[in-house]
Design an enzyme around this catalytic site. Structure first.
Site, PDB file in Angstrom:
ATOM      1  N   HIS A 181       0.851  -1.208   0.000  1.00 13.66           N
ATOM      2  CA  HIS A 181       0.000   0.000   0.000  1.00 13.66           C
ATOM      3  C   HIS A 181       0.883   1.254   0.000  1.00 13.66           C
ATOM      4  O   HIS A 181       0.863   2.054   0.946  1.00 13.66           O
ATOM      5  CB  HIS A 181      -0.900  -0.044   1.236  1.00 13.66           C
ATOM      6  CG  HIS A 181      -2.087   0.847   1.206  1.00 13.66           C
ATOM      7  ND1 HIS A 181      -2.064   2.132   0.735  1.00 13.66           N
ATOM      8  CD2 HIS A 181      -3.363   0.624   1.609  1.00 13.66           C
ATOM      9  CE1 HIS A 181      -3.260   2.671   0.863  1.00 13.66           C
ATOM     10  NE2 HIS A 181      -4.079   1.763   1.393  1.00 13.66           N
ATOM     11  N   GLU A 237      -0.427   1.131  -5.687  1.00 10.66           N
ATOM     12  CA  GLU A 237      -0.147  -0.065  -4.915  1.00 10.66           C
ATOM     13  C   GLU A 237      -0.049  -1.305  -5.804  1.00 10.66           C
ATOM     14  O   GLU A 237      -0.993  -1.635  -6.520  1.00 10.66           O
ATOM     15  CB  GLU A 237      -1.268  -0.272  -3.887  1.00 10.66           C
ATOM     16  CG  GLU A 237      -1.596   0.987  -3.106  1.00 10.66           C
ATOM     17  CD  GLU A 237      -2.897   0.876  -2.341  1.00 10.66           C
ATOM     18  OE1 GLU A 237      -3.253  -0.253  -1.926  1.00 10.66           O
ATOM     19  OE2 GLU A 237      -3.567   1.908  -2.157  1.00 10.66           O
TER      20      GLU A 237
END
Length: 337
Positions: free
Chosen positions: A191, A296
């Site tokens: 992330h 991500e």
């Protein structure tokens, strides 16, 4: 020792001493240091010989810093980030495992990001890209609470490496260690929060013409129509079957982040914009959305399935390179090739 300066011996000795000192300094880098971070949490500091660095907290196996040779921070870390378990750290590179978002029965984004990882003293062989890499190996195994939530035994190993050119590489390996013959499946994401000058001056290239799931529209499937992704409002999309390279172009800083990935078919693009930042994200500053972008590397649409003894590997490499404009746009050949 007596030195005869008239014969030039003194000069030669000084030169030899300087060479010796420089050699010793070179031997000390790249370097690996265990230190205390915010709120006394343990962290690993990686340093490369040209003053580049990265920091990894054992809490969450979480990369919180990646700096270039000028000491400039390349990752966004919220000024309101809470370094206090069990709250996950806002910014850097959180690890979403064994579940991305709320795509399953586990807590959102899984539990790996709010567990204490351990140093892996004896990892299986994983060659680094360069002998000059500074790296650390970490390992996570499930706790009793994890097994109640997600009843699967596993070993999650991760190497974080800082290369000789300043590139940051995260290599994850997940092994099914169930003794009852039971397979398991999981979703995953790095992330990554990138630091950008102004989100309205940023574009993402490499995802053109691809299908995506729009989380702001009940995950309905659409096809990207633009020649690049630009930002004027909140965005939360999962791009599917993406290429191994994606570029994030920052106009104001004349810098491009290049994302290279392996074993991770999808890519999430997220920025919460102003309303969500102010009203729903308590650990993010009201104006922070202007200076961050999440791109991500992920495996979401098709979960990873492992039988006992099987292992999955996913790799993320980040680099930052100077950019040049041509007719108002960055040259995609220079960026993506």
């Amino acid at each position: 020792m007596k030195i005869r300066s008239e014969s030039g011996v003194e000069t030669r000795i000084v030169v030899l001493l300087l060479v010796s000192v420089l050699s010793m300094a070179t031997e000390r880098c790249p370097s690996f240091e265990i230190a205390k971070g915010i709120n006394g949490l343990d962290k690993i500091v990686l340093r490369e010989c040209r003053s580049r660095s990265a920091e990894v907290y054992l809490y969450g196996g979480h990369v919180t810093s990646w700096k270039n040779e000028n000491g400039e921070e390349l990752l966004y870390l919220s000024s309101k980030a809470i370094f206090k378990p069990p709250k996950p750290i806002r910014g850097g590179i959180p690890l979403c495992f064994p579940q991305f978002s709320n795509y399953g029965p586990v807590e959102s984004h899984g539990f790996a990001r709010n567990r204490i990882w351990e140093l892996d003293a004896n990892p299986p062989p994983l060659p680094s890209n360069s002998s000059s890499d500074a790296f650390v190996d970490l390992i996570l195994r499930p706790t009793e609470d994890d097994l109640k939530m997600w009843p699967n035994n596993f070993e999650f190993r991760m190497r974080v490496a800082l290369g000789s050119e300043g590139e940051l590489t995260l290599t994850s390996r997940v092994r099914n260690t169930n003794s009852d013959g039971k397979p398991f499946s999981f979703t995953f994401a790095y992330h990554t929060y990138f630091s950008v000058s102004d989100i309205s001056e940023v574009r993402v290239e490499g995802l053109e013409t691809l299908d995506y799931l729009d989380k702001l529209r009940n995950r309905e499937r659409f096809t990207e129509q633009g020649d690049a992704i630009t930002f004027e409002s909140e965005i939360d999309r999962i791009y599917l079957s993406t290429p191994t390279k994606i570029a994030i172009l920052d106009h104001d800083k004349k810098r491009t982040f290049v994302v290279r990935k392996e074993g991770l078919a999808d890519a999430v693009v997220w920025n919460p914009w102003d309303k969500k930042s102010k009203k729903k994200i308590s650990d993010m500053g009201d104006e922070d959305y202007k200076h961050m972008l999440c791109v991500e590397a992920a495996a979401i649409e098709r979960p990873i399935s492992l039988k006992p003894g099987e292992e999955w590997k996913g790799r993320l490499e980040l680099s930052a390179v100077p950019s040049s404009y041509s007719s108002g746009q960055l040259d995609p050949k220079k960026v993506l090739q």
